[in-house]
Design an enzyme around this catalytic site. Structure first.
Site, PDB file in Angstrom:
ATOM      1  N   PHE A   1      45.459  12.462  17.353  1.00 40.23           N
ATOM      2  CA  PHE A   1      45.629  11.796  16.058  1.00 40.23           C
ATOM      3  C   PHE A   1      44.885  10.469  16.114  1.00 40.23           C
ATOM      4  CE2 PHE A   1      47.444   9.114  12.827  1.00 40.23           C
ATOM      5  CZ  PHE A   1      47.447   9.966  11.728  1.00 40.23           C
TER       6      PHE A   1
ATOM      7  N   ASP B   1      41.348   5.154  22.507  1.00 37.77           N
ATOM      8  CA  ASP B   1      42.063   4.806  21.278  1.00 37.77           C
ATOM      9  C   ASP B   1      43.433   4.271  21.681  1.00 37.77           C
ATOM     10  OD1 ASP B   1      43.629   4.706  19.001  1.00 37.77           O
ATOM     11  OD2 ASP B   1      42.898   6.588  18.166  1.00 37.77           O
TER      12      ASP B   1
ATOM     13  N   LYS C   1      46.984  -1.658  14.490  1.00 35.55           N
ATOM     14  CA  LYS C   1      48.439  -1.777  14.382  1.00 35.55           C
ATOM     15  C   LYS C   1      48.948  -3.163  14.765  1.00 35.55           C
ATOM     16  CE  LYS C   1      49.503   3.175  14.698  1.00 35.55           C
ATOM     17  NZ  LYS C   1      49.810   3.369  13.273  1.00 35.55           N
TER      18      LYS C   1
END
Length: 412
Positions: free
Chosen positions: A147, A232, A261
């Site tokens: 993801f 990531d 984030k």
């Protein structure tokens, strides 16, 4: 829980969202109106322990006083000037971030998905100009069940049908291999491979932790075959897993580090790709950009967010609290819980196939004052703010033990 349990005020807010908003989420039936550290309150004044942290974007906790001070101070001076001009926050932020990452340069964007798209573009240009891959033939290897976002490029290499069905035609240039299998990476590399894009721990897939040695092996394989190692760390980074970055658990050195984030301290979206001069210096004016990327408000807030992580030793705190969390839940009944797994304060409970649905257990936790969310129906993710106090962790453990003491059928 259905609307019959909601107060009129809560129901009004949820009904408005249902009527006027696209139905691309399935949130729990709670309307949050206030937050402080690891706690939030709903519109009716009920207090909940936040065990999701906006999918790890709230590492520094809700409404951290230092973040508030920065927001007010910078918001009164300058918020946005675009990259047509310099501002007095981006340069110091770039220095701070690259120093923290022990890398040379960073490229600021806004969201995690934008940062992933940016890393893909950088890797492709590096492949053509440095490695000598024929133009438009570059390939990037990814992992099954990854993801990395929801843009059209990214969903093209997703293995989750819902993320990509009805959103084609798909973008080429990607090859998927099993996660956690270093030999599969070596076998998949071709002369046109320019990079390997991976999550050190797969978050949306259910907090999937790779075998010990995997991160070191893939780093060595990337170096051996002259391809970019692209980590990531949007969800796993900035202290979440008990290290500043999850790749630091092993002798792994990414060429490109993708962040987002918690980089904005939950106050403002900001993301970045961080790398070395040998790769980052390939970008020229006009190659890439963003109106809001590197804006003064985001950079000021991120400077404070990064300082909080270091000053309050949040990675170390996550390591210790996460260890206690997993050890305390090791004795959950095996006929209900298949596995408890994770690192630091990024953890998951996987439910046995016949024990019930993730949504049911999420609602039972909510009813007892704990907010968490299911992923892929069989797994509940637990990722509280890293500022969490031990008393709060003890509360979470007691609630989780109560809820997972029985199967869904036994509760009903």
């Amino acid at each position: 829980m259905t609307n019959q349990y909601l107060t009129p005020e809560a129901k009004k807010n949820i009904d408005l969202a249902d009527k006027y908003g696209a139905h691309n989420y399935h949130p729990l039936q709670v309307v949050i109106t206030k937050g402080e550290a690891e706690w939030v309150w709903d519109i009716d004044g009920k207090k909940y322990l936040d065990m999701l942290s906006a999918y790890s974007a709230v590492n520094q906790g809700h409404c951290h006083p230092k973040m508030q001070e920065t927001l007010l101070a910078q918001g009164q001076r300058l918020t946005l000037s675009s990259r047509a001009f310099h501002n007095d926050q981006m340069g110091p932020w770039l220095e701070q971030l690259t120093s923290l990452c022990k890398m040379d340069k960073a490229l600021p964007m806004n969201t995690g998905a934008e940062a992933v798209e940016t890393a893909i573009k950088i890797a492709r240009k590096w492949g053509y100009l440095v490695k000598g891959v024929p133009r438009h033939k570059a390939e990037i290897i990814v992992c099954d069940h990854n993801f990395h976002g929801r843009t059209t490029t990214i969903v093209s290499f997703s293995s989750e049908p819902q993320y990509k069905d009805d959103f084609g035609p798909y973008c080429g240039g990607f090859r998927a291999i099993p996660f956690g299998d270093a030999q599969a990476l070596e076998k998949a590399i071709t002369p046109n491979t320019v990079g390997f894009l991976f999550e050190p721990i797969q978050g949306e897939a259910g907090i999937m932790v790779p075998p010990v040695g995997y991160l070191e092996q893939i780093s060595a394989i990337c170096k051996k075959h002259n391809i970019l190692c692209m980590a990531d760390e949007i969800q796993t980074g900035l202290g979440r897993t008990g290290k500043l970055f999850a790749y630091q658990y092993e002798n792994c050195q990414p060429d490109l580090l993708i962040l987002g984030k918690a980089l904005g301290g939950s106050y403002y979206p900001i993301s970045a790709v961080v790398g070395y001069n040998s790769v980052m210096d390939l970008l020229k004016p006009g190659d890439h950009g963003s109106t809001f990327g590197g804006n003064s408000l985001a950079c000021a807030l991120s400077r404070t967010a990064l300082k909080i992580i270091q000053d309050e030793k949040l990675p170390e705190k996550a390591f210790e609290l996460g260890k206690k969390f997993r050890e305390s839940l090791a004795d959950l009944p095996k006929h209900v819980v298949k596995e408890v797994r994770g690192k630091g304060l990024l953890n998951a409970i996987e439910i046995q196939p016949n024990a019930g649905h993730g949504r049911f257990f999420s609602e039972q936790l909510q009813a007892r004052g704990l907010l968490a969310k299911e992923t892929h129906d069989v797994t509940i993710r637990f990722a509280p703010p890293l500022v969490m106090k031990e008393d709060s962790l003890n509360f979470a453990i007691s609630v989780i033990k109560e809820v997972f003491a029985k199967t869904q059928t036994e509760w009903q």
